[in-house]
Design an enzyme around this catalytic site. Structure first.
Site, short mmCIF file in Angstrom:
data_model
loop_
_atom_site.label_atom_id
_atom_site.label_comp_id
_atom_site.label_asym_id
_atom_site.label_seq_id
_atom_site.Cartn_x
_atom_site.Cartn_y
_atom_site.Cartn_z
N GLU A 1 6.83 -0.22 -4.30
CA GLU A 1 6.18 -1.13 -5.40
C GLU A 1 7.01 -1.30 -6.47
OE1 GLU A 1 2.71 -0.06 -8.60
OE2 GLU A 1 2.62 1.08 -6.56
N THR B 1 0.68 -2.85 -10.70
CA THR B 1 0.02 -2.99 -12.18
C THR B 1 -0.46 -4.25 -12.10
OG1 THR B 1 1.76 -1.60 -12.83
CG2 THR B 1 0.20 -2.35 -14.67
N LYS C 1 -6.16 3.59 -5.01
CA LYS C 1 -5.12 4.26 -5.68
C LYS C 1 -5.93 5.42 -6.52
CE LYS C 1 -2.03 3.19 -9.54
NZ LYS C 1 -1.26 2.17 -10.30
#
Length: 211
Positions: free
Chosen positions: A43, A72, A131
């Site tokens: 990521e 993000t 997450k």
């Protein structure tokens, strides 16, 4: 990318690397190196310098099959930009509009949550997995407690997960773990590149075994 494919890859790899860097060239090199060292899911955080450019260049270098995502992701526009750059999954730090936007774009999404209410909301909005962030808030014991009432929610703890903690989280029921600075170090800022291979080997070794 079908959500089931990402979940299957996470279950197989048990490790999601998170790259966030101040130096785009170093961040790109770090992404490519992680794949070369056997870390199969990476990521790139959108808070890093020229993150979309890093994703686009990495996608060009790695080809269409690489499990390369954007992290993000906070807004619907960021989700669209990430998809256009070549991200095949999204990761959010919270339950935001980006969860639904990723879903609508066909991107599997790991949605950030820390409470049972947030975890259920994330899944109801179409998240592929939760997450658990910041994981250090409750550690493996908290994850185990969450899984009692939510056994069908795939959790990926992120935040402060070092190599020593990987096995504890997996034993507590994590689908995989997400790891940033304990794995990447300063590589994405142009430092510590020489140690990246060693850390990748340590984290990959920690994920081995039956869970």
């Amino acid at each position: 990318m079908p959500p089931a494919d990402l979940l299957s890859a996470l279950e197989d790899q048990r490790l999601l690397a998170i790259v966030r860097g101040k130096d785009p060239a170093a961040a790109l090199d770090t992404v490519l190196s992680l794949f070369r060292y056997g870390v199969g899911i990476v990521e790139v955080s959108l808070t890093g310098a020229d993150a979309l450019g890093v994703i686009a260049q990495a996608r060009s270098a790695l080809g269409p099959e690489a499990l390369l995502g954007a992290g993000t992701v906070l807004t619907a526009q960021q989700a669209r930009d990430a998809a256009a750059a070549g991200a095949c999954f999204g990761v959010t730090p919270a339950v935001t509009e980006a969860v639904g936007a990723c879903r609508d774009l066909g991107l599997p999404v790991l949605a950030g949550a820390v409470t049972p209410t947030e975890a259920v909301a994330a899944m109801n909005q179409g998240a592929s997995a939760v997450k658990l962030f910041p994981a250090t808030l409750g550690g493996p014991a908290y994850l185990r407690a969450l899984r009692d009432p939510l056994p069908d929610v795939p959790f990926v703890p992120v935040g402060g997960v070092d190599a020593a903690a990987v096995r504890a989280y997996l034993a507590a029921g994590a689908l995989a773990v997400g790891v940033g600075s304990p794995l990447v170090g300063g590589a994405a800022d142009g430092r510590d590149q020489g140690e990246l291979a060693l850390r990748a080997e340590q984290f990959r070794a920690a994920t081995l075994g039956e869970w």
